[in-house]
Scaffold this motif. Sequence first.
Motif, PDB file in Angstrom:
ATOM      1  N   ILE A 115       0.925  -1.068  -0.102  1.00  0.00           N
ATOM      2  CA  ILE A 115       0.051  -0.012   0.034  1.00  0.00           C
ATOM      3  C   ILE A 115       0.861   1.327   0.037  1.00  0.00           C
ATOM      4  N   GLY A 116       1.843   1.191   0.746  1.00  0.00           N
ATOM      5  CA  GLY A 116       2.817   2.436   0.755  1.00  0.00           C
ATOM      6  C   GLY A 116       3.447   2.599  -0.638  1.00  0.00           C
ATOM      7  N   ILE A 117       3.713   1.586  -1.276  1.00  0.00           N
ATOM      8  CA  ILE A 117       4.349   1.670  -2.698  1.00  0.00           C
ATOM      9  C   ILE A 117       3.251   2.372  -3.620  1.00  0.00           C
ATOM     10  N   LEU A 118       1.839   1.875  -3.393  1.00  0.00           N
ATOM     11  CA  LEU A 118       0.839   2.590  -4.275  1.00  0.00           C
ATOM     12  C   LEU A 118       0.751   3.972  -4.003  1.00  0.00           C
ATOM     13  N   LEU A 125       3.660  11.207  -0.380  1.00  0.00           N
ATOM     14  CA  LEU A 125       4.653  10.847   0.379  1.00  0.00           C
ATOM     15  C   LEU A 125       4.290  10.790   1.712  1.00  0.00           C
ATOM     16  N   PRO A 126       3.601  11.626   2.514  1.00  0.00           N
ATOM     17  CA  PRO A 126       3.004  11.516   3.508  1.00  0.00           C
ATOM     18  C   PRO A 126       2.629  10.128   4.029  1.00  0.00           C
ATOM     19  N   LYS A 127       1.557   9.929   3.299  1.00  0.00           N
ATOM     20  CA  LYS A 127       0.885   8.487   3.471  1.00  0.00           C
ATOM     21  C   LYS A 127       1.763   7.386   3.056  1.00  0.00           C
ATOM     22  N   ALA A 128       2.622   7.497   2.148  1.00  0.00           N
ATOM     23  CA  ALA A 128       3.857   6.315   1.973  1.00  0.00           C
ATOM     24  C   ALA A 128       4.613   6.275   2.997  1.00  0.00           C
ATOM     25  N   LYS A 129       5.035   7.357   3.604  1.00  0.00           N
ATOM     26  CA  LYS A 129       5.719   7.180   4.903  1.00  0.00           C
ATOM     27  C   LYS A 129       5.052   6.513   6.075  1.00  0.00           C
ATOM     28  N   GLU A 130       3.978   6.957   6.158  1.00  0.00           N
ATOM     29  CA  GLU A 130       3.128   6.286   7.232  1.00  0.00           C
ATOM     30  C   GLU A 130       2.815   4.753   7.182  1.00  0.00           C
ATOM     31  N   SER A 131       2.642   4.401   5.916  1.00  0.00           N
ATOM     32  CA  SER A 131       2.624   3.106   5.498  1.00  0.00           C
ATOM     33  C   SER A 131       4.026   2.214   5.759  1.00  0.00           C
TER      34      SER A 131
END
Length: 549
Positions: A115-118, A125-131
């Motif tokens: 999911i972070g890769i999505l 980027l903030p959501k990717a970092k969180e995942s």
Amino acid sequence: MRFYTLAVLLLLTLAPFQIFAQNETQSSVVDQINLGVKYLSEKEHAKSIEELIAAKEASLRNEWYTQAFNATLNIGTNYCLMLDYGEAFRYYLKAYEIAIKHLGKRQEMFVVNNIGILYIEEKDLPKAKESFIKAYEIAKDLDDKEIIGTYGINLALVLNKMGELDQAKKYIEEALPLLKIRSNVLLLAKIAKAENLHLREQYVQAEKLALEILPQINNLSLINEGVTVNDKITLLLLISKIYEKQKQYKKAQKYALMARAAQPNIEERIASYGSLANLFAETNEFYKAIAYKDSVIIATDSLYSIKNTALFKSEKVKFQIQNYQHELLESKKTLKREKQFFYIIIFGVVLIMGFLIWVYKNNSLKHKQRKRIVELELEKEISDHLLIEEQHREKEALVLLEKERLKNELDIKNRELTARAMYLASKNELIEEVVDSLSVNTQIATNTTLKGRVNDLKKHLKKDTQWDSFFVHFEELNQGFLDSLRAKHPQLTPNDIRFLAFLYMNLSYKEIASLLNITQQSCRKRKERISKKMNVPKNIPLHAYLSEI
């Protein structure tokens, strides 16, 4: 920088498929999943999704959650590679739900990372970092060193993009020792470190590290181990940027051109074209700079066209999958109708069979009734015969009870007679002890009167008339024994008969010796002598022989 996404994605989605089936049905589902993964690697997404959906449905029906998770996760990966991130996200959430409800932290970790890769693909980027942080923390809980290192690099790359360089450096330094046996991810970690140094404006160190990595990434064996063309291009562009910051524009152009030449993907060429446009502008080669700017525009348009085509293909695949599911549903309905028809036929056959069975049972019942009457008559005859036999057995039992009663009475009287004999024996024994004690007294030896009394006692021992009374009682209790013994063995003396009577009463040697005023040794010898006189076989005890008379 997109170099890490597909490599990590495939690494984490293909890994769970190294599983083993527990039975034949599960084995076929596993084979179906593996076939779907094969189509995925060959970019035949329609075939891959069709196989994986069928495997997922079978797994959920049978509650094989590991297989259901693997199939669902790879359906999402198919849509991710087709650039349909919304559909990919939907299937990743389904896989996440299966992991949370039925599996464990490891499967949850894989989904969260993907999911972070999505989010990276969507530039969030903030959501990717969180995942990535969540996936990294789960890897920490599982204490999986390689995964901790891999996810640490994912985090570092995102943090580099977000400008959080200190945090990125911390994750890179932590990951490097954990990735020594994973050459491909180790190289990605070094690229992330070089990028971090570049962003920190430590250009000399960044240049040294990047040039050190480049020969390794050119090694084909490492590329076979998972380092992709995108990783090489990323490194080349990074070196170009380092030289650009150092105002060594010719070197920067050289590595940017190498990056453009190595990239077959139009999406990745946009970065190369943009970098080359800026570099040629710096050296006042405006014609080339404008040409590369035009190339950026053309590549961007081409990219939009490719994405539109990919989305069209995704929708086409979804239509094919929906059509497949519709056909599957129709097949189930047809199968259901066939089952209903089959059940009707079975019901009709059961009714006919039931009627035939009823007719058969009715005739059979009449036959059984006639047979039962005959059996009852036979049972009555058998019962009468058994009653007569029972009465006969009762009479025999009464006779046996009477014999047992008489035998018990005889045993009682024999015990009384034995007690009397023991009394006589103890009396004689007492008299004998008195006589012996008086005989050794010197005063009695000189006293004529007392000596005469002692001699009278000795005569009494030899002529005890109570013994005659004892044998009279013995003959009364054991009628015919003495007569049968004398008739069968006329050679026996009265003393022999007396001795045999004591044996018949089952007295011990000690008791017989006391009664007869002899030693136990004499008793044994007398028994052997009498046995020989009576010709009793050696293998038959004398008492057993007497019991048979």
